[in-house]
Design a protein around this motif. Structure first.
Motif, short mmCIF file in Angstrom:
data_model
loop_
_atom_site.label_atom_id
_atom_site.label_comp_id
_atom_site.label_asym_id
_atom_site.label_seq_id
_atom_site.Cartn_x
_atom_site.Cartn_y
_atom_site.Cartn_z
N LYS A 103 -5.43 -62.61 -5.42
CA LYS A 103 -6.30 -61.64 -6.08
C LYS A 103 -7.66 -62.26 -6.42
CE LYS A 103 -4.53 -59.32 -9.54
NZ LYS A 103 -5.03 -57.94 -9.36
N ARG A 104 -7.64 -63.47 -6.92
CA ARG A 104 -8.89 -64.13 -7.30
C ARG A 104 -9.77 -64.39 -6.09
NH1 ARG A 104 -13.06 -64.22 -10.35
NH2 ARG A 104 -14.01 -66.29 -10.61
N GLU A 107 -11.32 -61.14 -5.06
CA GLU A 107 -12.33 -60.75 -6.04
C GLU A 107 -13.62 -61.54 -5.84
OE1 GLU A 107 -12.23 -59.88 -10.81
OE2 GLU A 107 -11.42 -61.79 -10.12
N ALA A 115 -7.36 -55.39 -12.88
CA ALA A 115 -7.34 -56.41 -13.92
C ALA A 115 -5.91 -56.89 -14.15
CB ALA A 115 -7.91 -55.84 -15.22
N SER A 116 -5.76 -58.17 -14.47
CA SER A 116 -4.41 -58.70 -14.61
C SER A 116 -4.42 -59.94 -15.48
CB SER A 116 -3.82 -59.04 -13.23
OG SER A 116 -4.57 -60.07 -12.61
N SER A 139 -4.93 -55.42 -24.85
CA SER A 139 -6.08 -55.51 -23.94
C SER A 139 -5.90 -54.69 -22.66
CB SER A 139 -6.31 -56.97 -23.54
OG SER A 139 -5.16 -57.50 -22.90
N MET A 140 -4.67 -54.28 -22.36
CA MET A 140 -4.40 -53.53 -21.14
C MET A 140 -3.60 -52.29 -21.50
SD MET A 140 -3.39 -56.76 -18.68
CE MET A 140 -3.38 -55.83 -17.16
N GLU A 183 -0.28 -56.51 -14.33
CA GLU A 183 -1.45 -55.92 -13.68
C GLU A 183 -1.70 -54.52 -14.23
OE1 GLU A 183 -2.70 -56.58 -9.16
OE2 GLU A 183 -1.04 -55.17 -9.35
N GLN A 184 -2.97 -54.21 -14.45
CA GLN A 184 -3.33 -52.86 -14.85
C GLN A 184 -2.94 -51.89 -13.73
OE1 GLN A 184 -5.35 -52.01 -17.95
NE2 GLN A 184 -4.05 -50.27 -17.39
N TRP A 274 -8.18 -50.55 -3.81
CA TRP A 274 -7.96 -51.72 -4.63
C TRP A 274 -6.95 -52.63 -3.95
CZ3 TRP A 274 -10.30 -52.30 -9.56
CH2 TRP A 274 -11.02 -51.18 -10.01
#
Length: 316
Positions: A103-104, A107, A115-116, A139-140, A183-184, A274
């Motif tokens: 994922k990073r 990104e 977001a995760s 936060s999520m 993960e969101q 995504w």
């Protein structure tokens, strides 16, 4: 090259995805055998490396799912042994196998990914489950997806709709890995986009839209006929489909993958794709997504798998 080239297909193993790997391996053997290729099979056990070094096949096809085929370790041994093989090399496979790392990389390369936060089993215990969970929920919001940081076939994955579900979801993820990815959740159309290397570089196959009867694309929904409806190509606006293909290729390039890969994506209500994760050895069973995508282009699997094999031979 058919008839003169020897191919050893690796399948089975001891991972949670053994049965899926055996089915994938049989499909590869059948597809190449129809063209007259000399194909045999082998299991990843203590006899494997001596067997391969004795036979010295022209190419190895690791149709292995789970850690034994996708975490990069076996591929690194094949590199050291000088044996040509299908798929990404060891270091690239390791990057894709680790979902937070993948994922990073996507990104940083400019792709969108939900977001995760990644939580280790040790921190979960030391900080305290209640404290960790409260921090995550603070936060999520609006739904989460919890999954093992490494693994495949949706094993250990849970969609979390309420705060009460999160502790169990984390424990389920820790059953399969020492790290959990929280993960969101992005609500939208779930798709998979295969990528094949060609003479002009990696190119995306048509996206496959995934509509499970249960509403969740879990292990049973992936490998039980009739449990999921697929649309190939996906029912997407052409511009959205193109953007999804670009994201899949971006992921393939960002991790340095080769020959074939599959990106799992979700398209939100605005039409934005995504990135969720990449698979360096996608399933090749009768219900798997990459074969469906290949067939949708009008190609048969035998010629497609032969082309992949020939590319690996040319790079040897």
């Amino acid at each position: 090259m058919a008839g003169t080239t020897s191919v050893v297909v690796l399948s089975g193993g001891i991972s949670h995805e053994r049965d899926v790997s055996l089915r994938s391996g049989r499909r590869v053997v059948d597809a190449l055998s129809r063209l007259g290729w000399r194909v045999s099979t082998a299991e990843p056990d203590a006899k494997l490396l001596p067997l391969l070094l004795e036979r010295r096949p022209d190419v190895v096809w690791p149709a292995l799912h789970g850690a034994s085929g996708e975490d990069g370790s076996l591929r690194a041994l094949l590199d050291v042994s000088g044996l040509p093989y299908i798929g990404s090399r060891g270091p690239a496979a390791r990057l894709a196998w680790d979902k937070p790392t993948a994922k990073r990389l996507v990104e940083v390369a400019g792709g969108a990914t939900p977001a995760s936060v990644t939580l280790t089993r040790e921190v979960f215990r030391e900080i305290g489950a209640r404290s960790a969970i409260d921090t995550i929920l603070g936060s999520m919001t609006d739904g989460l997806v919890v999954k093992p940081a490494r693994g495949g076939s949706a094993q250990g994955v849970t969609v979390v709709d309420t705060a009460e579900q999160l502790p169990r979801a984390l424990m389920d993820a820790f059953t399969y890995a020492d790290e959990a990815l929280i993960e969101q959740r992005v609500v939208g159309t779930e798709i998979a986009v295969g990528v094949l290397d060609g003479d002009d570089g990696p190119a995306a196959l048509p996206a496959v839209e995934i509509v499970p009867r249960s509403g969740f694309y879990g292990f049973e929904e992936r490998y039980t006929a009739g449990e999921t409806r697929f649309y190939t190509p996906a029912r997407l606006d052409p511009a959205v489909a193109a953007a999804a293909g670009e994201l899949a290729v971006l992921a393939h390039r960002a991790m340095g993958l080769r020959h074939l890969s599959r990106a799992d994506l979700i398209v939100d209500a605005s039409g934005r794709p995504w990135f969720l994760e990449s698979n360096v050895m996608p399933g090749l069973t009768e219900t798997s997504l990459l074969p469906q995508a290949i067939l949708s282009t009008g190609r048969d699997l035998s010629s497609a798998y032969a082309a992949i094999t020939e590319r690996a031979l040319a790079e040897a």
